[in-house]
Design a protein around this motif. Structure first.
Motif, PDB file in Angstrom:
ATOM      1  N   LEU A 147      82.279  66.365  73.770  1.00 27.54           N
ATOM      2  CA  LEU A 147      82.269  65.351  74.590  1.00 27.54           C
ATOM      3  C   LEU A 147      81.248  65.629  75.799  1.00 27.54           C
ATOM      4  O   LEU A 147      81.161  66.651  76.169  1.00 27.54           O
ATOM      5  CB  LEU A 147      83.706  65.096  75.231  1.00 27.54           C
ATOM      6  N   GLY A 184      78.940  60.566  73.917  1.00 30.98           N
ATOM      7  CA  GLY A 184      78.834  60.334  75.392  1.00 30.98           C
ATOM      8  C   GLY A 184      77.364  60.123  75.795  1.00 30.98           C
ATOM      9  O   GLY A 184      76.739  59.466  75.165  1.00 30.98           O
ATOM     10  N   ASP A 185      77.112  60.513  76.947  1.00 34.44           N
ATOM     11  CA  ASP A 185      75.921  60.320  77.625  1.00 34.44           C
ATOM     12  C   ASP A 185      74.589  61.232  76.924  1.00 34.44           C
ATOM     13  O   ASP A 185      74.256  62.175  77.820  1.00 34.44           O
ATOM     14  CB  ASP A 185      75.872  60.509  79.173  1.00 34.44           C
ATOM     15  N   HIS A 234      83.811  70.360  75.701  1.00 33.44           N
ATOM     16  CA  HIS A 234      83.039  69.726  76.998  1.00 33.44           C
ATOM     17  C   HIS A 234      82.494  70.636  77.707  1.00 33.44           C
ATOM     18  O   HIS A 234      83.139  71.500  78.240  1.00 33.44           O
ATOM     19  CB  HIS A 234      84.289  68.780  77.580  1.00 33.44           C
ATOM     20  N   HIS A 283      85.548  54.182  78.702  1.00 33.88           N
ATOM     21  CA  HIS A 283      86.680  55.033  78.262  1.00 33.88           C
ATOM     22  C   HIS A 283      87.386  54.123  77.169  1.00 33.88           C
ATOM     23  O   HIS A 283      87.734  54.799  76.197  1.00 33.88           O
ATOM     24  CB  HIS A 283      87.762  55.347  79.268  1.00 33.88           C
ATOM     25  N   GLU A 299      85.540  60.592  80.025  1.00 28.98           N
ATOM     26  CA  GLU A 299      85.372  60.954  78.458  1.00 28.98           C
ATOM     27  C   GLU A 299      86.475  61.394  77.806  1.00 28.98           C
ATOM     28  O   GLU A 299      86.398  61.331  76.505  1.00 28.98           O
ATOM     29  CB  GLU A 299      84.490  62.123  78.788  1.00 28.98           C
ATOM     30  N   ARG A 353      79.804  64.591  79.564  1.00 29.98           N
ATOM     31  CA  ARG A 353      79.918  64.049  81.093  1.00 29.98           C
ATOM     32  C   ARG A 353      78.961  62.809  81.096  1.00 29.98           C
ATOM     33  O   ARG A 353      77.773  62.890  80.785  1.00 29.98           O
ATOM     34  CB  ARG A 353      79.687  65.023  82.178  1.00 29.98           C
ATOM     35  N   GLY A 383      85.888  56.796  74.865  1.00 31.60           N
ATOM     36  CA  GLY A 383      86.573  57.949  75.459  1.00 31.60           C
ATOM     37  C   GLY A 383      87.687  58.569  74.386  1.00 31.60           C
ATOM     38  O   GLY A 383      88.158  57.746  73.543  1.00 31.60           O
TER      39      GLY A 383
END
Length: 329
Positions: free
Chosen positions: A238, A179-180, A279, A258, A288, A240, A262
């Motif tokens: 994961l 992810g980010d 997460h 996603h 996510e 956010r 995702g």
């Protein structure tokens, strides 16, 4: 300024917790063991121990938080400390008081520890550099830099729930952080902690705009394809999407993120049967992770919150407790 000399005293004892980077392996394992003992000791009807009776902990949260602030408060109270939650919007900082003035004012009230969350990277280091002797600083997240207690609770969760971690140790694990990554202090703390405990297969998976430049130097492999990045992993962490930290167009749309990155039901079915999903929260459902998977089979998102209380208790007890008291350590 060297972080290790700030975090540890001349005897190698934890004085402040600012980052996972540079923490000795033995200290990390000691904190995880201590958290396990405290979790067991507070699992019954009586959830308090008297390790920090008479101590004062101040929560200084300059950023919004639910899980982190609340679990820090619970952790301190379960150790029998007195807790002050400073409402920043209603405090003197809103009237122009500097961070240093705020620190010194609270020190004058005989606080023993400040739990600091701030949007600026390095804020916790600033507090630690200017704190009076005997006053501890605990970083609850600073900008993109570090979130060490989240890193510790993620290690705790992996050790407790990943079958291969229990049987063969962290060196046998494959971990994907998805992810980010660019804006994530959690990712940085997790990587430092995993590396220190011997994990050699750490993957970061994200679209190119969300990968920090030079992150390979931290000992990770970069993937821009989720299916390849998840192939054969034991742990999926994961992250956010931090839209509040994004200036400009990092992504075409949330729906496209996603679709490409995702965790969907189809991708979940392709994971190893014993792989676990984590997460740090809060979750963007349908971004996510597909909504029904968030609290489903092999998802440890809620367990992470529970483990966070014990881990934060362990850190506070390690810093403020008596060095001679080995109970629950």
């Amino acid at each position: 300024m060297k972080t290790p000399s700030l975090q540890l005293d001349e005897h190698g004892r934890l004085r402040h917790l600012l980052t996972m980077e540079g923490l000795p392996r033995d200290l990390i394992l000691r904190l995880l063991d201590r958290a396990e003992g405290l979790a067991q000791a507070t699992s019954g009807a009586e959830k308090k121990v008297a390790l920090l009776n008479g101590r004062t902990v101040v929560n200084l949260f300059f950023e919004a938080s639910t899980r982190t602030r609340t679990t820090f408060e619970l952790a301190a109270k379960r150790l029998s400390a007195d807790v002050i939650n400073l409402q920043i919007a209603a405090s003197s900082t809103s009237k122009g008081e500097t961070l240093l003035d705020t620190l010194k004012t609270m020190e004058a009230m005989q606080a023993d520890m400040f739990v600091v969350r701030h949007e600026a990277s390095g804020a916790a280091h600033f507090f630690a550099e200017h704190a009076a002797p005997g006053v501890a600083i605990l970083n609850a997240g600073d900008g993109r830099h570090a979130h060490p207690t989240q890193g510790l609770l993620d290690l705790y969760t992996i050790r407790a729930h990943a079958p291969k971690a229990r049987s063969a140790g962290f060196g046998a694990l494959s971990v994907a952080i998805v992810g980010d990554v660019l804006h994530s202090r959690v990712a940085r703390s997790d990587i430092h902690g995993l590396r220190t405990l011997g994990c050699v297969d750490i993957r970061v998976v994200a679209p190119p705009p969300l990968i920090p430049a030079g992150i390979e130097s931290m000992g990770v492999r970069v993937f821009h394809d989720l299916e390849r990045g998840l192939d054969g992993v034991d742990v999926v962490i994961l992250l956010r999407l931090q839209k509040e930290r994004m200036l400009g167009a990092f992504l075409p749309s949330l729906a496209e993120f996603h679709a490409d990155f995702g965790l969907t039901r189809e991708r979940f079915r392709q994971l190893k049967p014993d792989a676990i999903v984590m997460h740090p929260g809060p979750i963007n459902r349908g971004v996510e992770i597909e909504g029904e998977l968030a609290y489903g089979e092999r998802s440890l998102i809620l367990q992470q919150v529970t483990h966070g209380i014990a881990v934060r208790m362990a850190v506070m007890a390690e810093i403020l407790g008596s060095p001679a008291a080995e109970v629950l350590s």
